[in-house]
Design a protein around this motif. Structure first.
Motif, PDB file in Angstrom:
ATOM      1  N   LYS A   1      -6.970  14.494   1.050  1.00  0.00           N
ATOM      2  CA  LYS A   1      -8.181  14.597   1.409  1.00  0.00           C
ATOM      3  C   LYS A   1      -8.052  15.317   3.002  1.00  0.00           C
ATOM      4  O   LYS A   1      -8.829  16.201   3.344  1.00  0.00           O
ATOM      5  CB  LYS A   1      -9.098  13.205   1.566  1.00  0.00           C
ATOM      6  CG  LYS A   1     -10.463  13.473   2.141  1.00  0.00           C
ATOM      7  CD  LYS A   1     -11.366  13.850   0.975  1.00  0.00           C
ATOM      8  CE  LYS A   1     -12.940  13.654   1.674  1.00  0.00           C
ATOM      9  NZ  LYS A   1     -13.808  14.180   0.484  1.00  0.00           N
TER      10      LYS A   1
ATOM     11  N   LEU B   1      -5.072  -1.138   0.961  1.00  0.00           N
ATOM     12  CA  LEU B   1      -4.176  -2.042   1.616  1.00  0.00           C
ATOM     13  C   LEU B   1      -3.496  -1.406   2.631  1.00  0.00           C
ATOM     14  O   LEU B   1      -3.295  -2.115   3.621  1.00  0.00           O
ATOM     15  CB  LEU B   1      -2.987  -2.397   0.447  1.00  0.00           C
ATOM     16  CG  LEU B   1      -3.594  -3.687  -0.836  1.00  0.00           C
ATOM     17  CD1 LEU B   1      -2.618  -3.736  -1.803  1.00  0.00           C
ATOM     18  CD2 LEU B   1      -4.089  -4.736  -0.299  1.00  0.00           C
ATOM     19  N   LEU B   2      -2.679  -0.157   2.512  1.00  0.00           N
ATOM     20  CA  LEU B   2      -2.224   0.285   3.397  1.00  0.00           C
ATOM     21  C   LEU B   2      -2.731   0.599   4.743  1.00  0.00           C
ATOM     22  O   LEU B   2      -2.369   0.001   5.887  1.00  0.00           O
ATOM     23  CB  LEU B   2      -1.577   1.712   3.161  1.00  0.00           C
ATOM     24  CG  LEU B   2      -0.813   2.410   3.856  1.00  0.00           C
ATOM     25  CD1 LEU B   2       0.647   1.811   4.356  1.00  0.00           C
ATOM     26  CD2 LEU B   2      -0.273   3.934   3.268  1.00  0.00           C
TER      27      LEU B   2
ATOM     28  N   GLY C   1       0.916  -1.125   0.059  1.00  0.00           N
ATOM     29  CA  GLY C   1       0.103  -0.028  -0.061  1.00  0.00           C
ATOM     30  C   GLY C   1       0.910   1.317  -0.141  1.00  0.00           C
ATOM     31  O   GLY C   1       0.383   2.226  -0.781  1.00  0.00           O
ATOM     32  N   PHE C   2       1.918   1.158   0.661  1.00  0.00           N
ATOM     33  CA  PHE C   2       2.980   2.496   0.840  1.00  0.00           C
ATOM     34  C   PHE C   2       3.416   2.481  -0.522  1.00  0.00           C
ATOM     35  O   PHE C   2       3.646   3.697  -0.828  1.00  0.00           O
ATOM     36  CB  PHE C   2       3.636   2.161   1.953  1.00  0.00           C
ATOM     37  CG  PHE C   2       4.755   3.248   2.172  1.00  0.00           C
ATOM     38  CD1 PHE C   2       4.221   4.497   2.843  1.00  0.00           C
ATOM     39  CD2 PHE C   2       6.016   3.436   1.676  1.00  0.00           C
ATOM     40  CE1 PHE C   2       4.912   5.451   3.327  1.00  0.00           C
ATOM     41  CE2 PHE C   2       6.699   4.714   2.053  1.00  0.00           C
ATOM     42  CZ  PHE C   2       6.184   5.725   2.688  1.00  0.00           C
TER      43      PHE C   2
ATOM     44  N   GLU D   1      -0.707   4.827  -1.481  1.00  0.00           N
ATOM     45  CA  GLU D   1      -2.140   5.326  -0.997  1.00  0.00           C
ATOM     46  C   GLU D   1      -2.008   6.440  -0.027  1.00  0.00           C
ATOM     47  O   GLU D   1      -3.046   7.122   0.090  1.00  0.00           O
ATOM     48  CB  GLU D   1      -2.405   4.150  -0.116  1.00  0.00           C
ATOM     49  CG  GLU D   1      -3.232   3.230  -1.106  1.00  0.00           C
ATOM     50  CD  GLU D   1      -3.446   1.731  -0.437  1.00  0.00           C
ATOM     51  OE1 GLU D   1      -3.826   1.739   0.761  1.00  0.00           O
ATOM     52  OE2 GLU D   1      -3.542   0.695  -1.136  1.00  0.00           O
ATOM     53  N   HIS D   2      -0.931   6.649   0.863  1.00  0.00           N
ATOM     54  CA  HIS D   2      -0.950   7.518   1.889  1.00  0.00           C
ATOM     55  C   HIS D   2      -1.231   8.778   1.169  1.00  0.00           C
ATOM     56  O   HIS D   2      -1.671   9.759   1.727  1.00  0.00           O
ATOM     57  CB  HIS D   2       0.261   7.551   2.812  1.00  0.00           C
ATOM     58  CG  HIS D   2       1.475   7.537   1.945  1.00  0.00           C
ATOM     59  ND1 HIS D   2       1.915   6.631   0.976  1.00  0.00           N
ATOM     60  CD2 HIS D   2       2.647   8.655   1.874  1.00  0.00           C
ATOM     61  CE1 HIS D   2       3.105   6.962   0.456  1.00  0.00           C
ATOM     62  NE2 HIS D   2       3.455   8.117   0.828  1.00  0.00           N
TER      63      HIS D   2
ATOM     64  N   SER E   1      -3.175   9.716  -1.463  1.00  0.00           N
ATOM     65  CA  SER E   1      -4.476  10.068  -1.691  1.00  0.00           C
ATOM     66  C   SER E   1      -5.331  10.323  -0.554  1.00  0.00           C
ATOM     67  O   SER E   1      -5.995  11.520  -0.733  1.00  0.00           O
ATOM     68  CB  SER E   1      -5.089   8.988  -2.528  1.00  0.00           C
ATOM     69  OG  SER E   1      -5.361   7.759  -1.505  1.00  0.00           O
ATOM     70  N   TYR E   2      -5.061   9.869   0.549  1.00  0.00           N
ATOM     71  CA  TYR E   2      -5.823  10.288   1.719  1.00  0.00           C
ATOM     72  C   TYR E   2      -5.264  11.432   2.504  1.00  0.00           C
ATOM     73  O   TYR E   2      -5.988  12.330   2.896  1.00  0.00           O
ATOM     74  CB  TYR E   2      -6.280   9.218   2.679  1.00  0.00           C
ATOM     75  CG  TYR E   2      -5.045   8.510   3.575  1.00  0.00           C
ATOM     76  CD1 TYR E   2      -4.501   9.228   4.530  1.00  0.00           C
ATOM     77  CD2 TYR E   2      -4.599   7.297   3.091  1.00  0.00           C
ATOM     78  CE1 TYR E   2      -3.462   8.511   5.355  1.00  0.00           C
ATOM     79  CE2 TYR E   2      -3.850   6.589   3.857  1.00  0.00           C
ATOM     80  CZ  TYR E   2      -3.055   7.319   4.861  1.00  0.00           C
ATOM     81  OH  TYR E   2      -1.973   6.593   5.536  1.00  0.00           O
ATOM     82  N   PHE E   3      -3.996  11.636   2.083  1.00  0.00           N
ATOM     83  CA  PHE E   3      -3.519  13.030   2.643  1.00  0.00           C
ATOM     84  C   PHE E   3      -3.916  14.168   2.125  1.00  0.00           C
ATOM     85  O   PHE E   3      -4.390  15.200   2.844  1.00  0.00           O
ATOM     86  CB  PHE E   3      -1.850  12.949   2.463  1.00  0.00           C
ATOM     87  CG  PHE E   3      -1.259  14.262   2.802  1.00  0.00           C
ATOM     88  CD1 PHE E   3      -0.856  14.565   4.158  1.00  0.00           C
ATOM     89  CD2 PHE E   3      -0.614  15.239   1.727  1.00  0.00           C
ATOM     90  CE1 PHE E   3      -0.248  15.497   4.461  1.00  0.00           C
ATOM     91  CE2 PHE E   3      -0.070  16.246   2.207  1.00  0.00           C
ATOM     92  CZ  PHE E   3       0.245  16.564   3.542  1.00  0.00           C
TER      93      PHE E   3
END
Ligand code: SF4
Ligand code: SF4
Ligand code: SF4
Lengths: 54, 309
Positions: A42, B93-94, A30-31, A35-36, A38-40
């Protein structure tokens, strides 16, 4: 009886280790997928859904 | 016999609440923290739209990742294949890995020890009133909310701008209203004028929940929280577990009276609802409740510090 308990806790430990390893693998993938980020995006702006604006 | 060392839980909850919401400039100006810490999630429900929040919320982050696929537009048939592929590759996943790691290590203990919204419900329950247990069947509702509002709707539903939407945040989350909606409406007058039916709906849900917290123990944690639903099954496999010596039990009920989620402790301890808070261990006059071998280090932390709130 004690043997049974020992056996059961042995099995539990294997499941636990499996869960922890899968979790770590998911974190790494995920890292690497970013992915972090995309939610960052937001999380640093006022989320209109969270606050009830729609 | 009371073990005062356990009061460390109160202070842990207070420290976690303050530590994850320590952006004081946001409380003055109504702006959000935009620093690097927001790349990380806390292991509990803590709204990233709270002006004081330093970290991201895992339930919000999950929905944003899933909704990133853009929803499914059934009227545009030619896009369905591409959208389904996008949905299948937007699995968070993360965040799920992070929560599974926390759950695999300590089960639902994050709920019992460090969640601001869980703590807030506990504090409200201290208000003197008649107390009720509530219908047990409602505990299944939170699993439905996790599935429908955190995964299915964000993946497949289109919002008014033809994109995916974080449906739990939008329609249900009381933590978002309390920590994000109310302070921002207070601090940003421009926002206040735009609030409509959705804000009224979410405020009503929040008010209902706050009143319910006075009469029922942690109603949102037991019945509505998708993060509690996610963590619950990990109680079975986690490193840290609570164990109970049934043979010596005198059925005095002291443990169940202290349980913050109204469990019948001798029969339900350590099930998917248990927060691993150790209040029952503290209350048991026969010392029948303990934590497992792997978690002895934790035991020494919580046993004999003599700290009181
Ligand atoms: S509204 Fe609720 S779920 Fe959404 S980010 Fe805020 S606290 Fe998290
Ligand atoms: S179940 Fe309760 S304590 Fe756990 S994350 Fe949800 S609100 Fe917090
Ligand atoms: S059974 Fe014990 S450890 Fe579990 S939530 Fe209730 S009081 Fe806490």
């Amino acid at each position: 009886m004690n043997d049974q308990i020992a056996q059961k806790s042995g099995q539990t430990s294997k499941t636990t280790i499996f869960v922890l390893l899968v979790a770590l693998a998911m974190i790494i993938i995920g890292f690497r997928n970013g992915e972090h980020r995309s939610y960052f995006q937001k999380a640093v702006m006022v989320c209109t859904q969270c606050i009830g604006l729609g | 016999m009371h073990r005062p060392g356990l009061k460390i839980r109160f202070w842990t909850q207070a420290a976690a609440t303050i530590g994850s919401n320590a952006y004081l400039a946001g409380l003055k100006t109504g702006s959000l923290y935009t620093g690097v810490l927001k790349h990380a999630c806390v292991p509990t429900l803590n709204c990233y739209s709270c002006p004081a929040a330093l970290f991201s919320c895992p339930i919000g982050a999950m929905q944003v990742t899933v909704a990133g696929a853009g929803g499914l537009d059934l009227t545009a048939l030619h896009t369905i294949g591409a959208r389904l592929t996008a949905i299948s590759t937007s699995f968070p996943l993360l965040v799920i890995g992070f929560l599974a790691l926390v759950g695999g290590l300590v089960g639902r203990a994050a709920c019992g020890w460090v969640c601001p919204f869980g703590w807030f419900q506990e504090l409200l329950h201290r208000i003197p009133s008649r107390k009720f247990v509530g219908p047990q069947i409602l505990k299944y509702l939170k699993y439905l909310i996790l599935l429908v509002f955190v995964f299915i709707l964000p993946a497949f539903w289109l919002d008014e701008f033809d994109g995916g939407e974080p449906s739990f945040c939008k329609y249900l989350c009381p933590a978002g209203t309390l920590e994000g909606g109310i302070p921002l409406a207070w601090l940003q007058p421009a926002l206040r004028s735009q609030l409509g039916w959705l804000f009224t709906w979410k405020m009503s849900l929040l008010a209902l929940l706050l009143v319910a917290s006075v009469f029922f123990k942690r109603p949102f944690c037991r019945w509505g929280c998708p993060l509690g639903a996610f963590y619950g099954p990990f109680n079975r496999v986690s490193v840290y577990k609570v164990s109970f010596d049934k043979a010596g039990c005198i059925e005095c009920g002291a443990c169940s009276r202290k349980c913050p989620v109204s469990l019948d402790v001798p029969r339900e301890i350590d099930n998917a609802e248990c927060l691993r808070c150790l209040e029952c261990r503290d209350a048991c006059p026969k010392h029948l409740i303990s934590i497992n071998r792997q978690a002895r280090a934790f035991n020494s932390l919580t046993h004999d510090h003599g700290i009181k709130p």
